[in-house]
Design a protein around this motif. Sequence first.
Motif, PDB file in Angstrom:
ATOM      1  N   HIS A   1       0.874  -1.186   0.000  1.00  0.00           N
ATOM      2  CA  HIS A   1       0.000   0.000   0.000  1.00  0.00           C
ATOM      3  C   HIS A   1       0.909   1.233   0.000  1.00  0.00           C
ATOM      4  O   HIS A   1       1.123   1.880   1.024  1.00  0.00           O
ATOM      5  CB  HIS A   1      -0.887  -0.032   1.255  1.00  0.00           C
ATOM      6  CG  HIS A   1      -1.952   1.024   1.263  1.00  0.00           C
ATOM      7  ND1 HIS A   1      -2.108   1.990   0.290  1.00  0.00           N
ATOM      8  CD2 HIS A   1      -2.956   1.267   2.180  1.00  0.00           C
ATOM      9  CE1 HIS A   1      -3.121   2.775   0.580  1.00  0.00           C
ATOM     10  NE2 HIS A   1      -3.655   2.341   1.736  1.00  0.00           N
ATOM     11  N   LYS A   2       1.456   1.559  -1.191  1.00  0.00           N
ATOM     12  CA  LYS A   2       2.467   2.602  -1.272  1.00  0.00           C
ATOM     13  C   LYS A   2       1.904   3.996  -1.023  1.00  0.00           C
ATOM     14  O   LYS A   2       2.646   4.928  -0.709  1.00  0.00           O
ATOM     15  CB  LYS A   2       3.147   2.549  -2.636  1.00  0.00           C
ATOM     16  CG  LYS A   2       2.230   2.827  -3.815  1.00  0.00           C
ATOM     17  CD  LYS A   2       2.991   2.672  -5.117  1.00  0.00           C
ATOM     18  CE  LYS A   2       2.064   2.954  -6.318  1.00  0.00           C
ATOM     19  NZ  LYS A   2       2.791   2.782  -7.602  1.00  0.00           N
ATOM     20  N   SER A   3       0.562   4.132  -1.129  1.00  0.00           N
ATOM     21  CA  SER A   3      -0.032   5.457  -0.893  1.00  0.00           C
ATOM     22  C   SER A   3      -0.500   5.633   0.545  1.00  0.00           C
ATOM     23  O   SER A   3      -1.122   6.638   0.879  1.00  0.00           O
ATOM     24  CB  SER A   3      -1.201   5.674  -1.852  1.00  0.00           C
ATOM     25  OG  SER A   3      -2.152   4.636  -1.702  1.00  0.00           O
ATOM     26  N   SER A   4      -0.214   4.645   1.430  1.00  0.00           N
ATOM     27  CA  SER A   4      -0.633   4.761   2.831  1.00  0.00           C
ATOM     28  C   SER A   4       0.235   5.765   3.564  1.00  0.00           C
ATOM     29  O   SER A   4       1.449   5.833   3.355  1.00  0.00           O
ATOM     30  CB  SER A   4      -0.538   3.393   3.523  1.00  0.00           C
ATOM     31  OG  SER A   4      -0.765   3.522   4.901  1.00  0.00           O
ATOM     32  N   ILE A   5      -0.350   6.540   4.452  1.00  0.00           N
ATOM     33  CA  ILE A   5       0.403   7.500   5.269  1.00  0.00           C
ATOM     34  C   ILE A   5       0.852   6.860   6.577  1.00  0.00           C
ATOM     35  O   ILE A   5       1.428   7.537   7.428  1.00  0.00           O
ATOM     36  CB  ILE A   5      -0.444   8.755   5.550  1.00  0.00           C
ATOM     37  CG1 ILE A   5      -1.697   8.370   6.366  1.00  0.00           C
ATOM     38  CG2 ILE A   5      -0.836   9.480   4.260  1.00  0.00           C
ATOM     39  CD1 ILE A   5      -2.501   9.556   6.841  1.00  0.00           C
ATOM     40  N   VAL A   6       0.540   5.542   6.740  1.00  0.00           N
ATOM     41  CA  VAL A   6       0.891   4.848   7.989  1.00  0.00           C
ATOM     42  C   VAL A   6       2.130   3.984   7.768  1.00  0.00           C
ATOM     43  O   VAL A   6       3.188   4.221   8.357  1.00  0.00           O
ATOM     44  CB  VAL A   6      -0.282   3.976   8.482  1.00  0.00           C
ATOM     45  CG1 VAL A   6       0.072   3.337   9.827  1.00  0.00           C
ATOM     46  CG2 VAL A   6      -1.563   4.801   8.602  1.00  0.00           C
ATOM     47  N   THR A   7       2.016   2.976   6.960  1.00  0.00           N
ATOM     48  CA  THR A   7       3.119   2.080   6.598  1.00  0.00           C
ATOM     49  C   THR A   7       2.950   1.715   5.140  1.00  0.00           C
ATOM     50  O   THR A   7       1.848   1.886   4.585  1.00  0.00           O
ATOM     51  CB  THR A   7       3.096   0.793   7.453  1.00  0.00           C
ATOM     52  OG1 THR A   7       1.918   0.065   7.146  1.00  0.00           O
ATOM     53  CG2 THR A   7       3.166   1.083   8.940  1.00  0.00           C
ATOM     54  N   PRO A   8       3.974   1.155   4.498  1.00  0.00           N
ATOM     55  CA  PRO A   8       3.857   0.814   3.073  1.00  0.00           C
ATOM     56  C   PRO A   8       3.055  -0.467   2.819  1.00  0.00           C
ATOM     57  O   PRO A   8       3.038  -0.958   1.705  1.00  0.00           O
ATOM     58  CB  PRO A   8       5.306   0.646   2.641  1.00  0.00           C
ATOM     59  CG  PRO A   8       6.038   0.279   3.870  1.00  0.00           C
ATOM     60  CD  PRO A   8       5.369   0.992   4.990  1.00  0.00           C
ATOM     61  N   VAL A   9       2.440  -1.038   3.846  1.00  0.00           N
ATOM     62  CA  VAL A   9       1.576  -2.210   3.688  1.00  0.00           C
ATOM     63  C   VAL A   9       0.200  -1.903   4.265  1.00  0.00           C
ATOM     64  O   VAL A   9       0.032  -0.939   5.025  1.00  0.00           O
ATOM     65  CB  VAL A   9       2.173  -3.467   4.374  1.00  0.00           C
ATOM     66  CG1 VAL A   9       3.470  -3.894   3.721  1.00  0.00           C
ATOM     67  CG2 VAL A   9       2.362  -3.230   5.873  1.00  0.00           C
ATOM     68  N   VAL A  10      -0.791  -2.748   3.909  1.00  0.00           N
ATOM     69  CA  VAL A  10      -2.173  -2.562   4.412  1.00  0.00           C
ATOM     70  C   VAL A  10      -2.215  -2.825   5.919  1.00  0.00           C
ATOM     71  O   VAL A  10      -1.692  -3.831   6.398  1.00  0.00           O
ATOM     72  CB  VAL A  10      -3.145  -3.500   3.686  1.00  0.00           C
ATOM     73  CG1 VAL A  10      -4.520  -3.468   4.358  1.00  0.00           C
ATOM     74  CG2 VAL A  10      -3.256  -3.128   2.217  1.00  0.00           C
ATOM     75  N   THR A  11      -2.834  -1.907   6.671  1.00  0.00           N
ATOM     76  CA  THR A  11      -3.002  -2.042   8.119  1.00  0.00           C
ATOM     77  C   THR A  11      -4.451  -1.727   8.502  1.00  0.00           C
ATOM     78  O   THR A  11      -5.222  -1.212   7.689  1.00  0.00           O
ATOM     79  CB  THR A  11      -2.064  -1.090   8.881  1.00  0.00           C
ATOM     80  OG1 THR A  11      -2.371   0.268   8.477  1.00  0.00           O
ATOM     81  CG2 THR A  11      -0.604  -1.405   8.599  1.00  0.00           C
ATOM     82  N   ILE A  12      -4.772  -2.064   9.747  1.00  0.00           N
ATOM     83  CA  ILE A  12      -6.112  -1.744  10.258  1.00  0.00           C
ATOM     84  C   ILE A  12      -6.004  -1.019  11.584  1.00  0.00           C
ATOM     85  O   ILE A  12      -5.022  -1.169  12.320  1.00  0.00           O
ATOM     86  CB  ILE A  12      -6.966  -3.010  10.443  1.00  0.00           C
ATOM     87  CG1 ILE A  12      -6.311  -3.980  11.423  1.00  0.00           C
ATOM     88  CG2 ILE A  12      -7.279  -3.678   9.128  1.00  0.00           C
ATOM     89  CD1 ILE A  12      -7.167  -5.175  11.794  1.00  0.00           C
ATOM     90  N   SER A  13      -7.027  -0.208  11.897  1.00  0.00           N
ATOM     91  CA  SER A  13      -7.191   0.409  13.219  1.00  0.00           C
ATOM     92  C   SER A  13      -8.324  -0.313  13.928  1.00  0.00           C
ATOM     93  O   SER A  13      -9.333  -0.666  13.308  1.00  0.00           O
ATOM     94  CB  SER A  13      -7.506   1.891  13.080  1.00  0.00           C
ATOM     95  OG  SER A  13      -6.451   2.569  12.418  1.00  0.00           O
ATOM     96  N   VAL A  14      -8.149  -0.521  15.267  1.00  0.00           N
ATOM     97  CA  VAL A  14      -9.110  -1.366  15.997  1.00  0.00           C
ATOM     98  C   VAL A  14      -9.626  -0.636  17.236  1.00  0.00           C
ATOM     99  O   VAL A  14      -8.831  -0.046  17.987  1.00  0.00           O
ATOM    100  CB  VAL A  14      -8.462  -2.699  16.426  1.00  0.00           C
ATOM    101  CG1 VAL A  14      -9.507  -3.600  17.080  1.00  0.00           C
ATOM    102  CG2 VAL A  14      -7.802  -3.388  15.258  1.00  0.00           C
TER     103      VAL A  14
END
Length: 609
Positions: A557-570
């Motif tokens: 997920h190169k356009s993420s502002i969190v990490t370069p991979v897909v993540t979730i918030s819980v």
Amino acid sequence: MIDLIYKYETIFRLLLFVSTFSFLAFWELRIPKRTLTQIKYKRWLSNIALVVCSTIGVRLLLPAALIGVAYYAEQVQWGFAHYFELPFWFSVVFSLILLDLAIYFQHAMFHVLPVMWRFHRVHHSDLDFDFTTGLRFHPGEVLISLLIKITTIVALGAPVLAVILFEIALNLMAMFTHSNINLNSKFERVLRWFIVTPDMHRVHHSILENETNSNFAFNISLWDRIFGTYIAEPKAGQLGLTIGLEHFREMHWQSFAGLIFMPFTTGIKGYAINYRDTRNEDELALARALALQNQEKAKLASELVGYVDAIDQHALVSVTDPEGRIIQVNNKFQQISGYSLKELLGQNHSIINSGTHTKQFFSEMWTTISNGKIWHGEVCNRSKNGTLYWVNSTIVPIKNLDDKIERYISVRIDITERKRREAEIEKAYLDLARANNELEQLSRIDGLTNIANRRYFDETLSEEIKKLQRQKLPLTLLFCDIDCFKSYNDTYGHLAGDVCLTQVAESISSTFIRVGDLTARYGGEEFAVILINVDKEAALLLAERMRMNVQNLNLVHKSSIVTPVVTISVGVTTLIPNKDTTSSGLIECADKALYMAKEKGRNNVQYFE
């Protein structure tokens, strides 16, 4: 005093009647002997209407009635008492006793003569027994009784005072002896030696004819003992006794109109008194039963030929010897089985065995009929050309005089078409059930991610709140969504976004494998998890494991502002439900926890109390 009674006789009788009526009504209400089976006010209206009708009828037809006749007989010196010039008080007592004896014989005559019984059965047709039954006499019976009493008064030369006292006693005792009051048993046994008691007279109103034709006395109870018509207790006991007549138990007979027209009903006979025999009651009952059976047998015999023809047209009939070999079949059997008479005679029924049923099935059938019992069941047979057909079969063992089975008769009805329709209906039901099950599953599953959908999540959350409220166990709700999912869709396209949603859903679902846990797609990129009996600490550990599992998928997920991979918030919330807990309230808490996770930079787990 006597002149006063003469002058106000009508008023005295009316006052005594009303007083006795009220007293017995109150006594029956407070201490009843038996529970009544009919609606009281309807019976009372019919019974009271009958006595009013009788009173009016008698007054119109015989205005002078008994008192006038007694006056006239006294003036012209008619009767036994005047002929022998008996003393006045002796004449009164003597007349009272003989008048009561006359009523005993009159009562018996109403049971003996068919025309009199027609009127008297109105009284016996009451389905309950209370003091209003003592008023329930048909106007025709009242008139006949009046004529008999007039004849007796004239023959005796009964004094006017004796007639007045007797009429008062007769009216009051009629209500007392029919009353539904509960007397002390010891007192009642002594009292019935002198006067008729309700328990004694209740036997007379039994549905059993032997008991109906007993206890005829009205006032003095000794008459029944003297003339041998006394029965102490009913066969079924006072509380088990059935009141009324067998032929008049329908409710239309209990109306005023039914009571008025009952004597004129044809085709219904009463209880003839000549049947009464206290020594041989059981034998007489058996004799009547046997006579009825013989009558029925004669009737059945006359119809038998027609029945046989009808059976032969519609049923498959076969007869076998004790070993099961066929010795006779009808045309229908040959037609359906496809075998001729010659091919069937001497054969066992195994010739049409389809192989559908087990050996145990036929073993149980044979055990039943060889023990002399009738067997009934559905059997699948095979015709000569191989076609299967179903029959509803009844096999009857026929015994000889030595009680040995000499043959078996089988009657079968062809039910092949019915079985075919049943099979079609059963298949349709199964197909419908399968379709309903698939539809139900589809209505609960998210079409993209293959996990529970929002509808199923809402239903489950509501049910778990109610269940855990009763069990007082904790309920945990996890809310999560994919970080920066819009930019993921913008960068890689919606098809890639759908693949991402499916992989994340699978990762979340694989984290929670206990029975009862539910993972659902709440909407868009948002997911929800329901956990049963998980406390706060365990819930946070599971939520963190779920977050790490998604991150470890390493979905770029190169356009993420969190990490370069897909993540979730819980977001996590846990509570023990109570009566105030609602689904919306619990969802709101989990949503606030998710919002806190986003505010703290995403890709983390937050808890809201």
